[in-house]
Write a protein that holds these residues in place. Structure first.
Motif, short mmCIF file in Angstrom:
data_model
loop_
_atom_site.label_atom_id
_atom_site.label_comp_id
_atom_site.label_asym_id
_atom_site.label_seq_id
_atom_site.Cartn_x
_atom_site.Cartn_y
_atom_site.Cartn_z
N UNK A 35 0.80 -1.23 0.00
CA UNK A 35 0.00 0.00 0.00
C UNK A 35 0.84 1.28 0.00
N UNK A 36 2.12 1.16 0.29
CA UNK A 36 2.97 2.36 0.40
C UNK A 36 3.72 2.65 -0.91
N UNK A 37 4.22 3.90 -1.00
CA UNK A 37 5.10 4.26 -2.11
C UNK A 37 6.36 4.91 -1.56
N UNK A 38 7.45 4.77 -2.32
CA UNK A 38 8.70 5.45 -1.96
C UNK A 38 8.87 6.62 -2.93
N UNK A 39 9.10 7.80 -2.36
CA UNK A 39 9.16 9.02 -3.17
C UNK A 39 10.54 9.64 -3.07
N UNK A 40 11.11 10.02 -4.23
CA UNK A 40 12.35 10.80 -4.24
C UNK A 40 11.92 12.26 -4.26
N UNK A 41 12.32 12.99 -3.24
CA UNK A 41 11.90 14.39 -3.13
C UNK A 41 12.66 15.24 -4.14
#
Ligand SMILES: NC(=O)c1ccc[n+]([C@@H]2O[C@H](COP(=O)([O-])OP(=O)(O)OC[C@H]3O[C@@H](n4cnc5c(N)ncnc54)[C@H](OP(=O)(O)O)[C@@H]3O)[C@@H](O)[C@H]2O)c1
Length: 335
Positions: A35-41
């Motif tokens: 359910x989660x996502x990994x985001x590069x800011x």
């Protein structure tokens, strides 16, 4: 395992924040769960309300604890997804992604950005929280009528520059109050405000007398304090005061004695209304569409103040509290 650079509130600031209140740390990026996502800011938004998060005083934003990563709005790219709603490569904006290189988020805390609408960093600027604040704060709370005299403080900032331009679109006479000649020239020459008051070098009372002989119909207040005292004394009958922010008060360690406003409110049958932008969340799509159209038509321009490098966020934030920013303050974290 990749490393995530993060900025924490090392110690709680007392009064004006200092560099030693912040610390850069490094942590491993944990695996994302279902359910989660990994985001590069890519872009970080620095906003005055974050000072409230660093304090224990009552606020709409939850307080940070010492050692917490600073919470704040950001725009980033999804680089790993365990969610059906987001895929790798999606550009997203989230209000709580924080001062770090990578963030893990759930779908409920982020929204997808259309990169074709405008440059993606506008999702935390003119087409994001500050833009929504200007749009709804002015139009719903200030309720300008064509021909009104509208005064806005912190007028060259993220919110203020948009308030004045929307008020011009609404057919009003617009006066911006800002610190310094350069900011005032920008209000007059680039944003086409009708008048500008440099509160650092001019007498605000005298200038309000000069520019508002019939009084102020709408005051969009971003600063509070002495500037607001001066404007309250110049309200016209049935004036509306939209209380958006009180940045002059955010770093005080003791309450500042101020004007007693009720006489002016009574005799002018005026209204003061504090508002938080989130109350208009159901209608953001209307404002985003309208503002994007105005940008395309050249009716709204926006000024950004871009600082490169996550490590420079603390100094830039302190600058925001001192008027060093000129336009919407952004940190460019990554390409
Ligand atoms: N109600 C809401 O939902 C909501 C949402 C967003 C923002 N806000 C509030 O709106 C205000 C503006 O936010 P923003 O993001 O647009 O920030 P900003 O205007 O881009 O930056 C802050 C500006 O405030 C001015 N300032 C700082 N200290 C001051 C002081 N002591 N007296 C007078 N002016 C001072 C400085 O401009 P000068 O150089 O001109 O002094 C500074 O550049 C803030 O108070 C913020 O908290 C409220």
């Amino acid at each position: 395992m990749s490393i995530n650079k993060q900025i924490i509130m090392k110690t709680r600031p007392v009064g004006m924040p200092k560099l030693e209140n912040f610390e850069i740390i490094e942590n491993e990026i944990p695996e994302i769960r279902n359910g989660e996502v990994l985001i590069k800011i890519l872009w970080l938004s620095l906003d005055p309300y974050m000072r409230g998060r660093m304090s224990t005083a009552k606020s709409y934003a939850a307080s940070l604890h010492e050692g917490d990563v600073i919470v704040g709005g950001a725009v980033g790219r999804v680089i790993k997804s365990e969610s059906k709603e987001f895929k790798e490569g999606d550009i997203v904006e989230g209000f709580t992604l924080g001062w770090q290189e990578y963030a893990i988020a759930t779908p409920a805390t982020i929204r997808k950005i259309d990169p074709n609408l405008a440059p993606i960093q506008t999702a935390v600027g003119v087409l994001g929280m500050p833009g929504m604040t200007a749009f709804f704060g002015l139009l719903h709370v200030g309720k300008p009528i064509p021909g009104d005299t509208v005064v806005v403080s912190a007028a060259s900032g993220a919110v203020g520059q948009l308030v004045g331009q929307i008020a011009k679109i609404a057919g009003c006479y617009v006066i911006g109050i800002a610190g310094g000649k350069e900011k005032c020239n920008f209000l007059l020459n680039t944003l086409n405000f009708d008048a500008a008051i440099d509160y650092k070098n001019e007498n605000v009372d005298d200038m309000l007398d000069k520019y508002c002989p019939k009084g102020v119909n709408v005051y969009f207040d971003n600063v509070g304090g002495n500037i607001t005292d001066s404007v309250i004394n110049k309200l016209a009958n049935y004036a509306r005061v939209a209380v958006c922010g009180v940045i002059s008060q955010y770093n005080l360690t003791a309450p500042e004695p101020g004007l007693r406003t009720h006489r002016s409110m009574l005799t002018n049958q005026a209204t003061t209304e504090g508002f938080l932008v989130f109350q208009f969340a159901q209608k953001y799509h209307i404002a985003i569409e309208r503002m994007a159209k105005w940008i395309k038509e050249g009716k709204i321009v926006y000024k950004e103040d871009i600082v490169s490098g996550l490590e420079n966020a603390p100094a830039a934030f302190i600058g925001l509290m001192n008027g060093k920013n000129f336009g919407k303050l952004l940190i460019k974290v990554s390409e």
